[in-house]
Design an enzyme around this catalytic site. Structure first.
Site, PDB file in Angstrom:
ATOM      1  N   GLY A  11     -16.927  14.155  45.859  1.00 22.31           N
ATOM      2  CA  GLY A  11     -15.763  13.694  45.103  1.00 22.31           C
ATOM      3  C   GLY A  11     -15.764  14.066  43.631  1.00 22.31           C
ATOM      4  N   ASN A  13     -14.142  16.566  42.351  1.00 20.97           N
ATOM      5  CA  ASN A  13     -12.742  16.864  42.009  1.00 20.97           C
ATOM      6  C   ASN A  13     -11.941  15.581  41.852  1.00 20.97           C
ATOM      7  OD1 ASN A  13     -11.879  19.807  41.848  1.00 20.97           O
ATOM      8  ND2 ASN A  13     -13.265  19.819  43.602  1.00 20.97           N
ATOM      9  N   ASN A 106      -4.046  21.174  47.944  1.00 22.49           N
ATOM     10  CA  ASN A 106      -5.470  21.323  48.226  1.00 22.49           C
ATOM     11  C   ASN A 106      -6.077  22.176  47.124  1.00 22.49           C
ATOM     12  OD1 ASN A 106      -7.940  21.204  49.671  1.00 22.49           O
ATOM     13  ND2 ASN A 106      -7.539  23.231  50.523  1.00 22.49           N
ATOM     14  N   HIS A 108      -9.159  24.997  46.575  1.00 23.47           N
ATOM     15  CA  HIS A 108     -10.065  25.852  47.354  1.00 23.47           C
ATOM     16  C   HIS A 108     -10.923  26.663  46.375  1.00 23.47           C
ATOM     17  CE1 HIS A 108     -11.415  28.027  50.884  1.00 23.47           C
ATOM     18  NE2 HIS A 108     -11.324  29.127  50.173  1.00 23.47           N
ATOM     19  N   ASP A 149      -5.512  26.772  54.322  1.00 18.57           N
ATOM     20  CA  ASP A 149      -5.555  27.568  53.084  1.00 18.57           C
ATOM     21  C   ASP A 149      -4.457  28.611  52.960  1.00 18.57           C
ATOM     22  OD1 ASP A 149      -7.880  26.165  52.680  1.00 18.57           O
ATOM     23  OD2 ASP A 149      -9.166  27.743  53.465  1.00 18.57           O
ATOM     24  N   GLU A 178     -12.511  24.383  38.879  1.00 19.03           N
ATOM     25  CA  GLU A 178     -11.741  23.456  39.727  1.00 19.03           C
ATOM     26  C   GLU A 178     -11.426  22.187  38.952  1.00 19.03           C
ATOM     27  OE1 GLU A 178     -13.232  22.732  43.700  1.00 19.03           O
ATOM     28  OE2 GLU A 178     -14.391  24.571  43.622  1.00 19.03           O
TER      29      GLU A 178
HETATM   30  C1  GRF Z   1     -14.647  21.814  46.298  1.00 23.63           C
HETATM   31  O1  GRF Z   1     -15.360  23.003  46.129  1.00 23.63           O
HETATM   32  C2  GRF Z   1     -13.241  22.108  46.726  1.00 23.63           C
HETATM   33  O2  GRF Z   1     -12.769  23.332  46.245  1.00 23.63           O
HETATM   34  C3  GRF Z   1     -13.355  22.173  48.233  1.00 23.63           C
HETATM   35  O3  GRF Z   1     -14.299  21.182  48.563  1.00 23.63           O
HETATM   36  C4  GRF Z   1     -15.165  20.975  47.459  1.00 23.63           C
HETATM   37  C5  GRF Z   1     -15.135  19.512  47.145  1.00 23.63           C
HETATM   38  O4  GRF Z   1     -16.079  19.161  46.173  1.00 23.63           O
HETATM   39  N1  GRF Z   1     -12.078  21.995  48.866  1.00 23.63           N
HETATM   40  P1  GRF Z   1     -16.094  17.675  45.583  1.00 23.63           P
HETATM   41  O5  GRF Z   1     -16.279  16.717  46.745  1.00 23.63           O
HETATM   42  O6  GRF Z   1     -14.793  17.470  44.882  1.00 23.63           O
HETATM   43  O7  GRF Z   1     -17.265  17.641  44.652  1.00 23.63           O
END
Ligand code: GRF
Length: 325
Positions: A11, A13, A106, A108, A149, A178
């Site tokens: 988590g 992100n 999403n 990626h 995707d 990200e």
């Molecule tokens: C990230 O690399 C995102 O791009 C992908 O899954 C990963 C999630 O990482 N979809 P986190 O759980 O947010 O650390």
């Protein structure tokens, strides 16, 4: 803007979105976090920040249709306007996909359309980028449709791949990007700099991150299924801070007469207003009566003409006042 987040893993992100929203001025308010993994870092982070956290999975709802409905209600009950997937490892069900059509995002860890699709998750993505000897990778925020995707790109940023990169080191560099672009995307949606239409496929207009607009302007691209179908640029007038020029407004021939030009023009005006413009101007060939009438029908008035030594035609200036201008 109210956001529901679905996440399966650590988590980070999610954390970047929480941090942006808590820093104030952040446009996205996270109203619920849903995870299929009861032990996920995502649910712990949500609880720590007082955000409603739901565990919904095949364990809590063995029937897939019921799980789909539980997720949908989890989102709707918390007022989510957008659903953001942040490392969510399951596919969404048809009811959630349909209710949030064009409103699910999403992130990626690669430059889609490359290195996406089934099996492309976690370190597999970065291993594949290194195996293909790419010199650039990056991160992509996109809308989600039923395929993996493949939905329209909303934001993309690249990072260099270094000669001594390992999948882990590349993953770390991409993850930093990200954490920047996911909150920024919601900020830009809420500021009106990213437009998402209602159609199938939706028209998406987004800023193209070109380094060439030194004037402080922005170049917008309009996309249908990730094909660029039009453009518009805005930049401040050199001598008048209240006026911005709209330039390069165009739609590819195959998509003309479908309303995209008007949507692009309105988007460009919204963008200029966001940057503080009180009016927008266009410069046209004075003899082009058709184009002048197109702009007149869209709220522009002629403000004058001018001859330039380097141009073999007279230029007509037209202006549209913006709200508050
Ligand atoms: C990230 O690399 C995102 O791009 C992908 O899954 C990963 C999630 O990482 N979809 P986190 O759980 O947010 O650390």
């Amino acid at each position: 803007m109210k956001l529901g987040i679905l996440a399966s893993g650590g988590g980070t992100n999610l954390q970047s979105l929480i941090d942006a929203s808590e820093a104030g001025g952040g446009s996205a308010e996270i109203t619920v976090v849903i995870s299929n993994n009861s032990n996920s870092g995502a649910l712990k982070r949500a609880a720590k920040h007082g955000i409603p956290a739901l565990h919904l999975s095949g364990r809590t709802h063995p029937d897939l249709a019921k799980l789909d409905r539980a997720i949908l209600h989890g989102l709707l009950d918390h007022g989510a306007e957008f659903t953001a997937l942040a490392g969510y490892m399951k596919k969404l069900g048809p009811e959630t996909l349909s209710r949030y059509r064009n409103r699910i995002t999403n992130i990626h860890p690669a430059l889609l359309p490359d290195f996406g699709g089934q099996g492309m998750y976690g370190l597999h993505v970065h291993q594949a980028v290194l195996a293909a000897k790419r010199t650039m990778s990056g991160a992509t925020v996109h809308l989600v449709d039923s395929a993996y995707d493949e939905g329209p790109v909303l934001a993309q940023q690249s990072v260099p791949v270094k000669a001594d990169d390992t999948p882990d080191s590349l993953q770390g560099r991409v993850l930093c990007i990200e954490h920047r672009i996911y909150p920024q995307t919601f900020q830009e949606i809420s500021d009106g700099l990213i437009y998402i239409g209602d159609g199938t496929p939706p028209l998406v207009i987004r800023p193209l991150r070109l380094k060439t607009l030194e004037s402080g302007g922005t170049f917008f691209g309009a996309f249908l299924e990730n094909d660029m179908v039009g453009s518009a640029a805005i930049e401040p007038a050199r001598d008048d801070g209240d006026t911005w020029y709209v330039e390069k407004l165009g739609v590819v021939p195959r998509r003309q007469s479908t309303g995209i030009g008007t949507i692009l023009l309105d988007h460009a005006c919204r963008g200029a207003a966001y940057f503080g413009a009180k009016a927008v101007s266009v410069r046209l060939i004075d003899k082009d009566t058709h184009l002048k009438s197109w702009y007149r029908q869209r709220g522009f008035e002629e403000t004058g003409t001018r001859d330039f030594n380097h141009l073999p035609f007279t230029v007509c200036f037209m202006k549209r006042r913006l709200c508050g201008g």
